[in-house]
Design a protein around this motif. Sequence first.
Motif: not given
Length: 628
Positions: A177-183, A185-187, A223-229
């Motif tokens: 399990l991992s999480a990353g961020y780009r402007t 969006e959280l992935v 699984l990939w989850a893209t979360v608008p932030t």
Amino acid sequence: MLSLFRQALLCLLLLWLPFSWAAEPGWLTSADNDHASVRLRADTGDGGETRLLLDVRLEKGWKTYWRSPGEGGVAPAIAWKNAMPAVEWFWPTPQRFDVGGITTQGYHDRVSIPMTMPGKPPGRIAGVLTLSTCKDVCLLTDYPFELTPAAGDAAFAHDYAQAMGSVPLKNGLTDSLSAGYRTGELVVKATRAAGWKKPDLFLVVPDDASFARPKIQTEGETLWATVPTSDGWDGTGPDLRGRSLTLVVSDDGIAQQSTVKVTEAAAVPAPQDPFVLWQVVLFALLGGFILNLMPCVLPVLGMKLGSILLVGQQDRKIIRRQFLASVAGIIASFMALALLMTVLRLTNQALGWGIQFQNPWFIGFMALVMVAFSASLFGLFEFRLSSNLTTRLATHGGTGMAGHFWQGALATLLATPCSAPFLGTAVAVALAAPLPVLWGLFLALGVGMSLPWLLIALRPGLALRLPRPGPWMNWLRKILAVMMLGSALWLASLLPAHFGSATGKASEEQIAWQPLSEEAVQNALAQHKRVFVDVTADWCITCKINKLNVLSRDDVQAALQAPDVVALRGDWTLPSKEITDFLKRRGQVAVPYNQIYGPGLPEGKALPTLLSRDAVLNTLTEAKGETK
């Protein structure tokens, strides 16, 4: 007989759920909220700690919230009285509720929240529970309580164990399990050897951020989850890299809660389902083809046909080359649009179909080009591209191809303020997909728009069947010139809005339009009203067609003036982050966009791009829901 009647009435009251709740020992109700009932229990076990259990029961349709409610709501909280040890809450796996584009996390029907505190508490535990419950409206209710912990209560032990069984595990679901961020969006990426069936993701939202509904895709065990932030207002939210984030991943009844450190976001692969991808490609081809039928492109098509008629006795080879040059102009223009969208994405700017018409310099340039075409057709002058090029922009014969290339390019640019059926779906997928897919779908759009032009290129005989040259051609030149001049005047009419000038437009609509916002949608729904959403722009030709053919009709105007209808309009003529975010939440990148909410449609229902009277009136009726 009277005694029998009283007994029957008493039985009915006992069977009525809210009455039975209040009748059970320990359940608390409030005169300010008859939709919820709560109960707190405590037990001192042999493990050197005290266990507590908060039970909440709600009427049908009502909900309360998780530890992190999401974009709205308040989590349950207790203000303890007297000196109390630290209490640890264990939160059962929540559910997601989406209303009007706003996503929240919580529970409905019934939930039991277990807690523990170290050691033994005072003889009596007291405090005030604050509980937020929502349906069409939200109620924040206080429940003062006081209880004495039991000891060795078998019924409590059973209920507590059952409640702990609904709390996410610390491990066992995901292999990684991992999480990353780009402007913006959280992935989140998770792997599971057994694969995924019905995955979901719930996030504990930081105080300075706001998360929209995750977009989840799976491929095999990944699984990939893209979360608008965002920051909940107008910004993209804080940089989450380097922070710790608590989240819950669930799948088919199993859940796991983890805390991960946010790193740089990895690229999310494009969906691998070939049927879905080819379906979007088909939408792109159809959407591009239908653009030829939109009024934005008709002046250029007329000019194109006119260029053939104005030159007599053309052979098939010349016609084929001319139309192939126009096809090249169309394809090149769509590739230029793909490049523009790529640059905008890499610089974290707003993306959308036709957004170049929000730029006054672009509008002014296009207006000048249309004036030049009109003047050329009126015979005032011949417009040349540059001193190095001798091909006239509007060719009158010969073998020069540059003019035909630019005719295709102009047709593409004039098509962008039109939203044809199927186009919105294809563009929305393209702008959210990886860059190679974006370029591929824009290429498909260009090929789709080129199809009629390619048909003539493949069968030049179709063009040679046009009427022979004659005096009527001078009238055709004037008609085409007027069409071009009208397009130039329309483009010029868009400029005053960019400089704060009044356009002097007098609307014939009698609808009391209100500014569009997510809050306005929610407020109207809370008042059990229907909502008609209209996102439009002055440069959107399809919007004007919808207004003329549908929204200006007397019966539609009357329906939108009903006392229980709130009409909300969002103007995207100029750049607006609020309108852009509103569209993005709904997976849209183009206007017009129309949607209807109501008691019968709490999640909202989007209408077709090209409105019809029946679609609007029938959906407004559907939004009423069941008559109470």
